[in-house]
Design a protein around this motif. Structure first.
Motif, PDB file in Angstrom:
ATOM      1  N   VAL A   1      69.659  80.800  32.148  1.00  0.00           N
ATOM      2  CA  VAL A   1      69.729  81.922  33.084  1.00  0.00           C
ATOM      3  C   VAL A   1      70.863  81.649  34.063  1.00  0.00           C
ATOM      4  N   PRO A   2      71.814  82.573  34.224  1.00  0.00           N
ATOM      5  CA  PRO A   2      72.931  82.358  35.154  1.00  0.00           C
ATOM      6  C   PRO A   2      72.441  82.044  36.557  1.00  0.00           C
ATOM      7  N   GLY A   3      73.093  81.076  37.202  1.00  0.00           N
ATOM      8  CA  GLY A   3      72.746  80.722  38.570  1.00  0.00           C
ATOM      9  C   GLY A   3      71.613  79.737  38.709  1.00  0.00           C
ATOM     10  N   THR A   4      71.033  79.269  37.605  1.00  0.00           N
ATOM     11  CA  THR A   4      69.929  78.301  37.658  1.00  0.00           C
ATOM     12  C   THR A   4      70.418  76.922  37.258  1.00  0.00           C
ATOM     13  N   LYS A   5      69.753  75.899  37.777  1.00  0.00           N
ATOM     14  CA  LYS A   5      70.062  74.521  37.432  1.00  0.00           C
ATOM     15  C   LYS A   5      69.033  74.004  36.438  1.00  0.00           C
ATOM     16  N   THR A   6      69.520  73.424  35.356  1.00  0.00           N
ATOM     17  CA  THR A   6      68.614  72.910  34.336  1.00  0.00           C
ATOM     18  C   THR A   6      68.311  71.432  34.524  1.00  0.00           C
ATOM     19  N   GLY A   7      69.197  70.705  35.156  1.00  0.00           N
ATOM     20  CA  GLY A   7      68.992  69.273  35.343  1.00  0.00           C
ATOM     21  C   GLY A   7      69.446  68.424  34.172  1.00  0.00           C
TER      22      GLY A   7
ATOM     23  N   PHE B   1      68.547  71.788  23.637  1.00  0.00           N
ATOM     24  CA  PHE B   1      68.407  72.971  22.791  1.00  0.00           C
ATOM     25  C   PHE B   1      66.959  73.466  22.662  1.00  0.00           C
ATOM     26  N   THR B   2      65.985  72.640  22.991  1.00  0.00           N
ATOM     27  CA  THR B   2      64.594  73.045  22.788  1.00  0.00           C
ATOM     28  C   THR B   2      63.788  73.137  24.076  1.00  0.00           C
ATOM     29  N   ALA B   3      64.180  72.407  25.121  1.00  0.00           N
ATOM     30  CA  ALA B   3      63.432  72.427  26.391  1.00  0.00           C
ATOM     31  C   ALA B   3      64.435  72.316  27.529  1.00  0.00           C
ATOM     32  N   LEU B   4      65.246  73.344  27.678  1.00  0.00           N
ATOM     33  CA  LEU B   4      66.407  73.309  28.569  1.00  0.00           C
ATOM     34  C   LEU B   4      66.036  72.984  30.005  1.00  0.00           C
ATOM     35  N   TYR B   5      64.875  73.432  30.461  1.00  0.00           N
ATOM     36  CA  TYR B   5      64.487  73.261  31.858  1.00  0.00           C
ATOM     37  C   TYR B   5      63.500  72.111  32.065  1.00  0.00           C
ATOM     38  N   ALA B   6      63.345  71.236  31.071  1.00  0.00           N
ATOM     39  CA  ALA B   6      62.409  70.114  31.183  1.00  0.00           C
ATOM     40  C   ALA B   6      62.819  69.169  32.313  1.00  0.00           C
ATOM     41  N   ASP B   7      61.863  68.406  32.794  1.00  0.00           N
ATOM     42  CA  ASP B   7      62.104  67.472  33.896  1.00  0.00           C
ATOM     43  C   ASP B   7      63.220  66.492  33.516  1.00  0.00           C
ATOM     44  N   PRO B   8      64.275  66.368  34.334  1.00  0.00           N
ATOM     45  CA  PRO B   8      65.418  65.504  33.975  1.00  0.00           C
ATOM     46  C   PRO B   8      65.204  64.025  34.262  1.00  0.00           C
ATOM     47  N   VAL B   9      64.084  63.665  34.867  1.00  0.00           N
ATOM     48  CA  VAL B   9      63.861  62.271  35.249  1.00  0.00           C
ATOM     49  C   VAL B   9      63.067  61.511  34.190  1.00  0.00           C
ATOM     50  N   LEU B  10      62.281  62.207  33.388  1.00  0.00           N
ATOM     51  CA  LEU B  10      61.364  61.545  32.462  1.00  0.00           C
ATOM     52  C   LEU B  10      62.089  60.674  31.444  1.00  0.00           C
TER      53      LEU B  10
ATOM     54  N   ARG C   1      57.718  69.219  27.214  1.00  0.00           N
ATOM     55  CA  ARG C   1      57.458  70.603  26.842  1.00  0.00           C
ATOM     56  C   ARG C   1      56.758  71.350  27.968  1.00  0.00           C
ATOM     57  N   ILE C   2      55.755  70.731  28.586  1.00  0.00           N
ATOM     58  CA  ILE C   2      55.012  71.404  29.657  1.00  0.00           C
ATOM     59  C   ILE C   2      55.873  71.542  30.911  1.00  0.00           C
ATOM     60  N   SER C   3      56.669  70.520  31.219  1.00  0.00           N
ATOM     61  CA  SER C   3      57.545  70.618  32.397  1.00  0.00           C
ATOM     62  C   SER C   3      58.609  71.689  32.202  1.00  0.00           C
ATOM     63  N   ASP C   4      59.029  71.907  30.960  1.00  0.00           N
ATOM     64  CA  ASP C   4      59.970  72.994  30.685  1.00  0.00           C
ATOM     65  C   ASP C   4      59.352  74.342  31.030  1.00  0.00           C
ATOM     66  N   ALA C   5      58.092  74.515  30.649  1.00  0.00           N
ATOM     67  CA  ALA C   5      57.397  75.764  30.985  1.00  0.00           C
ATOM     68  C   ALA C   5      57.193  75.897  32.489  1.00  0.00           C
ATOM     69  N   ALA C   6      56.977  74.763  33.174  1.00  0.00           N
ATOM     70  CA  ALA C   6      56.731  74.812  34.614  1.00  0.00           C
ATOM     71  C   ALA C   6      57.999  75.106  35.402  1.00  0.00           C
ATOM     72  N   ARG C   7      59.156  74.584  34.958  1.00  0.00           N
ATOM     73  CA  ARG C   7      60.410  74.719  35.699  1.00  0.00           C
ATOM     74  C   ARG C   7      61.242  75.916  35.264  1.00  0.00           C
ATOM     75  N   ARG C   8      60.890  76.539  34.145  1.00  0.00           N
ATOM     76  CA  ARG C   8      61.674  77.652  33.623  1.00  0.00           C
ATOM     77  C   ARG C   8      61.588  78.858  34.554  1.00  0.00           C
ATOM     78  N   PRO C   9      62.716  79.448  34.929  1.00  0.00           N
ATOM     79  CA  PRO C   9      62.670  80.645  35.786  1.00  0.00           C
ATOM     80  C   PRO C   9      61.902  81.769  35.112  1.00  0.00           C
TER      81      PRO C   9
END
Length: 483
Positions: free
Chosen positions: A4-10, A64-73, A447-455
């Motif tokens: 999504v434009p303007g969002t940070k994926t990490g 490619f599969t969980a773009l917004y997943a937590d970047p620290v894990l 997978r769950i963090s991707d759903a939680a962080r996804r705009p």
């Protein structure tokens, strides 16, 4: 899934942290060689480079599969996994020096096998991310997963000791040179089943019967599930001879139940039932022996590990005492990677890897390692708070708690806080079962963090439609209203 434009994926932050983690792993390997050989060989960087390739490949799958997943894990787990491989290779180097053999190859010895198992574990994690595009689809197979989990837990208990027993605990299935610990995979299946069951029964289990000391206690008729899991955990304690596994499964269910209902009474009931059952098993072991004898022996060793009758090289408290001496020798800063004597600690590759590493990296180093585990647990709980559906909340919370409890059980055992268990240290100990199961756990949290962080404008991972609005249930718990 498009960004999504303007969002940070990490994802860029994840890649940077991953590079930092691998630099630390390479530095650890260089220090080990400097202390072992008094020089650094030209190939010290190869294990870290191979691990970097594997972790970057998983990073690309996540892109490619969980773009917004937590970047620290991934970087945090990669650091722990990499240090584990480095320490196991350090043991291989020490053995080759003691036997006056050539330096083992990159894929030789225990460290080489752990490197190969890391490859297998990361492939499984990538497959899970590719196949499970929406964590809620797992709930369709909840009862099947529950049955599979129970079967995996009980298989070692019914097998002959020659096939299933290692160091007094019946947790394995051994077939020649191959062995597997099915209980490591059972916890993933049971978390999914517990989450689905409690989402459906949450309203009933939240009902209070009476109030005592300001705490609402449940109705007697609702204690059935807790009693059932309690009995199963005691069967594990008695027939598989392992306190840690029993505590892990029962604690997982009780905490998940608490998260679902927000009733402190369930925690109180769970603690009273578990420790009451453990004390009963200890008394029965002292009086009649039989299947309770092994737990009684472990509890006796734990109560006084330095007693002469308990200090036995072939069993008893020898390894516990050696582990405590190793931790004491390390002090605050340790002897340095590769400069200690972890070979004096039995099972330093498995149960006592914390003690072996603690001698060389000291209290400060172990504290930093524990902070990494704490960070993984915290990120899992953050994913549980952020995801919108109740099933995802319970799964993420249960998985995060499982990892934290497992580390507590292991660390408690080697420091004498609780009796020794047969649990392995996640991502550190040698062995493929633990490594594969725990990387699958991390993949599910991703997978769950991707759903939680996804705009909200990004829509679900499987479709481009907008998410349904949440409805607040039980304070922090929310559930998606389906049309």
């Amino acid at each position: 899934m498009p960004r999504v434009p303007g969002t940070k994926t990490g994802r860029n932050a994840e890649l940077g942290l991953l590079a930092l983690a691998m630099i630390l792993v390479a530095a650890y390997g260089a220090t080990v060689e400097a202390n072992q050989f008094d020089k650094i060989t030209p190939t010290f960087w190869v294990p870290a480079a191979l691990l970097s390739v594997l972790f970057v490949a998983l990073h690309l799958v996540v892109r490619f599969t969980a773009l917004y997943a937590d970047p620290v894990l991934i970087p945090t787990v990669a650091l722990i996994n990499g240090l584990g491989v480095g320490f196991l290779r350090r043991l291989d180097l020490a053995r080759s020096i003691a036997l006056k053999q050539p330096e083992p190859g990159i894929f030789a010895g225990v460290g080489g096998r752990q490197l190969a198992w890391t490859l297998v574990a990361l492939v499984l994690a990538a497959v899970l991310l590719l196949v499970v595009r929406d964590h809620k689809t797992v709930s369709r197979y909840a009862y099947t997963l529950g049955l599979v989990g129970i079967v995996l837990v009980m298989i070692p208990a019914v097998l002959p000791a020659s096939i299933s027993e290692v160091n007094g605990a019946k947790l394995w299935i051994k077939m020649g040179a191959f062995s597997i610990q099915p209980g490591e995979f059972a916890k993933l299946a049971l978390v999914s089943f517990f989450a689905y069951y409690l989402v459906r029964k949450r309203e009933v289990l939240s009902l209070a019967s009476r109030r005592f000391l300001g705490i609402d206690f449940p109705r007697g008729r609702d204690l059935g599930p807790v009693v059932t899991v309690w009995l199963l955990s005691l069967l594990v304690l008695v027939f598989e001879k392992d306190l840690g596994t029993a505590l892990l499964y029962f604690g997982l269910f009780v905490v998940t139940l608490y998260v679902a209902t927000e009733r402190v009474s369930w925690l109180i009931i769970g603690l009273v039932m578990f420790f009451g059952g453990v004390y009963l098993a200890y008394l029965l072991g002292a009086s009649i022996g039989g299947p309770f004898a092994n737990f009684y022996d472990r509890a006796t060793v734990w109560l006084d590990p330095f007693a002469s009758e308990n200090y036995d090289r072939l069993g008893g408290s020898y390894q516990l005492v050696q582990g405590l001496l190793g931790l004491g020798t390390g002090g605050l800063f340790g002897t340095g990677p590769g400069a200690g004597s972890p070979g004096f600690v039995p099972e330093v590759r498995n149960d006592f890897i914390f003690a072996g590493m603690g001698e060389e990296i000291g209290l400060f180093g172990l504290s930093a390692l524990l902070v990494c585990y704490l960070l993984i647990v915290e990120r899992g709980l953050r994913a549980a708070l952020g995801v919108r559906d109740s099933f995802g909340k319970l799964v993420a919370g249960g998985l995060a708690f499982t990892l934290g409890l497992q580390v507590f059980v292991i660390l408690g055992g080697i420091t004498g806080l609780i009796p020794l268990t047969g649990q392995t240290t996640p991502f550190l100990s040698a062995g493929g079962s633990s490594l594969m199961a725990n990387w699958l756990l991390i993949a599910m949290l991703l997978r769950i963090s991707d759903a939680a962080r996804r705009p909200a404008t990004a829509g679900p991972a499987q479709s481009g439609g907008p998410k349904q609005p949440p409805v607040q249930l039980h304070g922090a718990m929310t559930e998606v209203i389906k049309p």
